[in-house]
Design an enzyme around this catalytic site. Structure first.
Site, short mmCIF file in Angstrom:
data_model
loop_
_atom_site.label_atom_id
_atom_site.label_comp_id
_atom_site.label_asym_id
_atom_site.label_seq_id
_atom_site.Cartn_x
_atom_site.Cartn_y
_atom_site.Cartn_z
N ASP A 24 0.59 -1.27 0.03
CA ASP A 24 -0.12 0.01 -0.06
C ASP A 24 0.68 1.23 0.05
O ASP A 24 0.59 2.41 0.59
CB ASP A 24 -0.94 0.18 1.12
CG ASP A 24 -2.00 -1.15 1.11
OD1 ASP A 24 -1.77 -2.05 0.35
OD2 ASP A 24 -2.89 -1.22 2.21
N GLU A 72 -4.59 -0.68 -1.34
CA GLU A 72 -5.93 -0.80 -0.67
C GLU A 72 -6.90 0.15 -1.21
O GLU A 72 -6.59 1.23 -1.62
CB GLU A 72 -5.92 -0.42 0.75
CG GLU A 72 -7.19 -0.49 1.61
CD GLU A 72 -7.22 -0.08 3.13
OE1 GLU A 72 -6.02 0.30 3.52
OE2 GLU A 72 -8.27 0.25 3.71
N LYS A 129 -6.76 -4.83 -3.10
CA LYS A 129 -7.49 -5.53 -1.97
C LYS A 129 -8.26 -4.42 -1.27
O LYS A 129 -7.99 -3.44 -1.10
CB LYS A 129 -6.31 -6.03 -0.97
CG LYS A 129 -5.48 -4.86 -0.50
CD LYS A 129 -4.31 -5.46 0.55
CE LYS A 129 -3.55 -4.41 1.15
NZ LYS A 129 -4.15 -3.56 2.02
N THR A 158 0.47 0.60 6.74
CA THR A 158 1.23 1.03 7.83
C THR A 158 1.74 -0.01 8.79
O THR A 158 0.74 -1.09 8.61
CB THR A 158 0.26 2.38 9.13
OG1 THR A 158 -0.91 1.44 9.14
CG2 THR A 158 0.08 3.32 7.94
N CYS A 162 -2.29 -2.50 8.04
CA CYS A 162 -2.16 -3.39 6.60
C CYS A 162 -0.88 -4.56 6.73
O CYS A 162 -0.95 -5.60 6.30
CB CYS A 162 -2.38 -2.62 5.43
SG CYS A 162 -3.86 -1.89 5.12
N1 TIU Z 1 -2.61 0.23 4.34
C1 TIU Z 1 -3.19 0.61 5.47
O1 TIU Z 1 -2.44 0.59 6.61
N2 TIU Z 1 -4.24 1.21 5.91
C2 TIU Z 1 -4.88 2.05 6.92
O2 TIU Z 1 -6.00 2.55 6.51
N3 TIU Z 1 -3.74 2.32 7.74
C3 TIU Z 1 -3.80 3.18 8.69
O3 TIU Z 1 -2.83 3.27 9.52
N4 TIU Z 1 -5.15 3.97 8.72
#
Ligand code: TIU
Length: 219
Positions: A24, A72, A129, A158, A162
């Site tokens: 992501d 995402e 995804k 993060t 994810c």
């Molecule tokens: N890719 C991912 O971690 N999506 C999130 O929404 N992360 C947050 O920390 N919000």
């Protein structure tokens, strides 16, 4: 067998069975005005790891590792976005609302794209995804099986959302997983620290961690 000097102990991987998953690294999480920022986060720590993730990508490309980039994002009609995700919290913009980089977290919009520095090259897989975990509602497990991959390097954002979710999904499916410490980031430094500790605790209960400098020589 190649080995990475990792925590909590050495990470061994059979040559030819190691893949890289970059989670992501999209404009929606890295740039102001995207999904991450609409949740109230300062995106600057995320943007700071882009050059380090690029060095990992370059190393993986030189070593001819299979590379999978995830994004995402949701279908434009939001049919793959459960109401619980759509209505959660009090974001300044919800998933699907128009923002400065197009509709928030929607496939095909500029914000959902991977940042240009980390864009996929021909032959690399880009996997969209709808969940936090990359195995949920995707064909990732089949892709990895078809590629003969048993061991995975992880990078991206993060750390505690994810990345950790996907690592746990991979661990439960029998993959041996290593998270590259300086190629992942959180909006919350204490959450990154805690996620790294959780992953490698109890004798690598979820997996291993190592800095990029320890990973590259092993590739
Ligand atoms: N890719 C991912 O971690 N999506 C999130 O929404 N992360 C947050 O920390 N919000």
């Amino acid at each position: 067998m190649p080995v990475i000097d990792a925590q909590p102990y050495a990470f061994e991987f059979p040559a030819g069975k190691l893949g890289l998953i970059v989670i992501d690294m999209q404009r929606d999480f890295v740039e102001p005005g995207g999904f991450g920022a609409t949740l109230g986060n300062d995106v600057r720590p995320i943007a700071a790891i882009v050059p380090t993730v690029r060095r990992l990508l370059d190393g993986a490309r030189a070593a001819r590792l299979p590379i999978i980039h995830t994004r995402e994002c949701h279908r434009p009609d939001l049919s793959d976005c459960p109401p619980a995700k759509l209505t959660r919290g009090k974001p300044s913009l919800r998933i699907g609302d128009p923002g400065p980089m197009g509709r928030i977290l929607i496939s095909g919009e500029p914000g959902a794209d991977i940042v240009p520095e980390l864009a996929a090259l021909p032959g690399e897989i880009v996997l969209d995804k709808p969940g936090k975990g990359a195995f949920h509602a995707t064909s990732l497990n089949k892709m990895l099986t078809d590629l003969g991959i048993t061991h995975l390097l992880f990078a991206g954002v993060t750390t505690e959302v994810c990345v950790q979710t996907t690592m746990r999904e991979a661990n439960d499916r029998g993959y041996e997983c290593l998270l590259v410490e300086d190629c992942t980031e959180s909006y919350f430094p204490e959450f990154k620290r805690a996620a790294l500790d959780m992953i490698r605790a109890q004798g690598a209960i979820v997996g291993w961690t190592a800095p990029l400098a320890k990973v590259l020589p092993a590739l």
